[in-house]
Design an enzyme around this catalytic site. Structure first.
Site, mmCIF file in Angstrom:
data_model
loop_
_atom_site.group_PDB
_atom_site.id
_atom_site.type_symbol
_atom_site.label_atom_id
_atom_site.label_comp_id
_atom_site.label_asym_id
_atom_site.label_seq_id
_atom_site.Cartn_x
_atom_site.Cartn_y
_atom_site.Cartn_z
ATOM 1 N N TYR A 110 47.437 35.497 32.291
ATOM 2 C CA TYR A 110 47.164 36.748 33.051
ATOM 3 C C TYR A 110 48.511 37.587 33.128
ATOM 4 C CZ TYR A 110 45.703 39.806 36.541
ATOM 5 O OH TYR A 110 44.884 40.977 37.602
ATOM 6 N N TYR B 46 43.696 46.752 31.463
ATOM 7 C CA TYR B 46 43.757 45.971 33.039
ATOM 8 C C TYR B 46 42.291 46.187 33.486
ATOM 9 C CZ TYR B 46 45.149 45.161 37.592
ATOM 10 O OH TYR B 46 45.184 44.603 38.935
#
Length: 384
Positions: free
Chosen positions: A285, A335
Site C-alpha cells: 500500500y 489511487y
C-alpha cells in the site's frame, strides 16, 4: 507448505475495473456498476448468481444495495458497507471470503469506487475538525500527507533515511507503470525529476504522493468448489492479518518510524507459517513512498533504514528479491484505496499480466493501510 486456512476454501474468480482518469464526469454509482459487471463477465457469472455485496468507502462512493440494484439484483442475502479507506481493504476482502466459507453468501462482489468530488487536495467548503482533530487542526494537521510527513521525519531522524531513498521508490514504481496500459502516469522519471518535484508537505514532494483518480475496481468471490468450474484460474486467500492500535490515532502512535505492520507483519507470518522469502510479488500500500518504506521494513523484506539501498540495488524489481508493485501502485497507476492492488495480485497469479508478468508467480502479499491501522492478505494459486 503454509498453514491451513479456512479462508482458502474461498477463491477470487473474477476481476473488473473502469478506466482510471482524473475527472470522469461520471457518478460513483455508474462506475461501480461498470466494474461489477466487468468482474462478473470475467468469470462467466451473471447478476442472477450474486447474493452478496460489500464495499468500503469514505466520501464519494455508492452503497452496495444501490450498486446491486443497478446491475439487476433486488435481494441480497449478505450485504456489508464498511466506513474506511485504504486501511479497510484487506479486512473487507477477507470478510467476503469469510461470508462465502460460512455460507452467508454463494457469490459475493467486493468493490471500491472513487469520484472526483472527493480530493484530499481541495476543500469545497469550510473544513470541520471534530473529535481529536480539533486539537491537531490549528497546527496544520488536517489531511494524511500532513500527518505522515511527520512520521517520515521521525524515520529520517532515527534511521538516517533520505529524500533519495524515498525517490528510489517513486522512480522504480513509475518504471513499473510505464508498460501498464491502465496506469494514469506512464512517463518515466529520474531521481533528478523526483528531487525537482514541487513540495507538498516537507519531506514529501509531489512524486511521494499517490495519484488521485476517478474509477472503480471489483472482485468476485465464491467457493473453491464452485471456482473449479468457472472460466478463470482461481486465486485463493490463504492468510489475513490486521492490526489496529492506539485507538486509531495518527497522533498518539508510540513509534512513528514504524506502522501498523510492525504488529500485523509478525502476526501474518505466524498464522501462515510463511515469511518474506516465500512471497513472489508484493503489492505494498503506497499512499506515500514512506508507507512503502516503513511497511517493507516491518514485513521483514529488509532492515530499518535499508529500503533505499534495497531499491537502488534492484532488489524490488524483476530479477531481484521481490517484485514490488509491478503495476505502478497508487503512486503511478492510480489511487483506488488499494483494491487495484488486489486486482493486480489476481492478474499476476493467473499469469495474465502481460509485459509486466512476474515469471512463475504463485504467491502474492497485498498490504493495506498506513499509520496505526491496516492489514494484509496473502494470495496463492493453490489453497492452503
Amino acid at each position: 507448505m503454509p498453514n491451513r486456512s479456512a479462508l482458502s476454501d474461498a477463491a477470487i474468480v473474477g476481476i473488473g475495473r473502469t478506466p482510471f482518469v482524473r475527472k470522469s464526469g461520471r457518478t460513483p454509482l455508474a462506475m461501480a456498476s461498470e466494474a461489477a459487471r466487468d468482474a462478473l463477465r470475467d468469470c462467466g457469472l451473471s447478476a442472477a448468481d450474486v447474493d452478496g455485496f460489500t464495499c468500503y468507502g469514505t466520501g464519494d462512493s455508492a452503497s452496495p444495495m444501490q450498486v446491486a440494484h443497478a446491475i439487476g439484483i433486488d435481494d441480497l442475502g449478505w450485504c456489508s458497507s464498511v466506513l474506511g479507506g485504504g486501511n479497510s481493504v484487506a479486512s473487507v476482502v477477507a470478510g467476503a471470503a469469510a461470508a462465502v466459507v460460512t455460507g452467508q453468501a454463494d457469490v459475493a462482489v467486493v468493490y471500491r469506487v472513487l469520484g472526483s468530488n472527493t480530493r484530499y487536495g481541495k476543500a469545497m467548503d469550510r473544513v470541520l475538525a471534530p473529535g481529536e482533530g480539533q486539537f491537531a487542526a490549528p497546527h496544520g494537521y488536517l489531511v494524511p500527507p500532513q500527518w505522515f510527513a511527520m512520521w517520515c521525519r521521525r524515520h529520517q531522524h532515527l534511521y538516517g533515511s533520505t529524500a533519495e531513498d524515498l525517490g528510489a521508490i517513486a522512480v522504480q514504481q513509475r518504471a513499473h507503470a510505464v508498460p501498464n496500459p491502465h496506469a494514469i502516469a506512464r512517463t518515466p522519471i529520474t531521481i533528478d525529476d523526483y528531487l525537482d518535484g514541487r513540495w507538498v508537505n516537507e519531506p514529501f514532494r509531489v512524486f511521494d504522493c499517490c495519484y488521485e483518480v476517478d474509477g472503480a475496481v471489483a472482485l468476485v468471490v465464491t467457493s473453491a468448489e464452485r471456482a473449479a468450474n468457472l472460466r478463470q484460474r482461481p486465486v485463493h486467500p490463504i492468510g489475513v492479518s490486521d492490526a489496529n492500535g492506539q485507538g486509531g490515532s495518527v497522533l498518539e502512535w508510540d513509534d512513528m518510524a514504524t506502522m501498523y505492520s510492525r504488529d500485523a507483519g509478525p502476526r501474518l507470518w505466524a498464522k501462515t507459517g510463511l515469511g518474506p522469502a516465500d512471497i513472489d510479488v508484493a503489492l505494498m500500500y503506497d499512499c506515500y513512498t514512506y508507507t512503502v518504506m516503513a511497511t517493507m521494513e516491518d514485513y521483514g523484506f529488509c532492515g530499518k533504514g535499508e529500503v533505499g539501498d534495497f531499491y537502488r540495488e534492484g532488489r524490488a524489481t524483476y530479477g531481484g528479491d521481490i517484485v514490488v508493485n509491478p503495476h505502478g501502485g497508487l503512486l503511478s497507476e492510480g489511487y483506488l484505496h488499494g483494491l487495484n492492488h488486489h486486482y493486480e495480485a489476481v492478474l499476476q497469479l493467473r499469469g495474465d499480466a502481460g509485459e509486466r508478468q512476474v515469471t512463475g508467480a504463485e504467491t502474492a502479499l497485498v498490504t493495506a493501510g498506513a499509520g496505526p491501522f491496516g492489514g494484509a492478505v496473502i494470495y496463492a494459486t493453490a489453497p492452503a
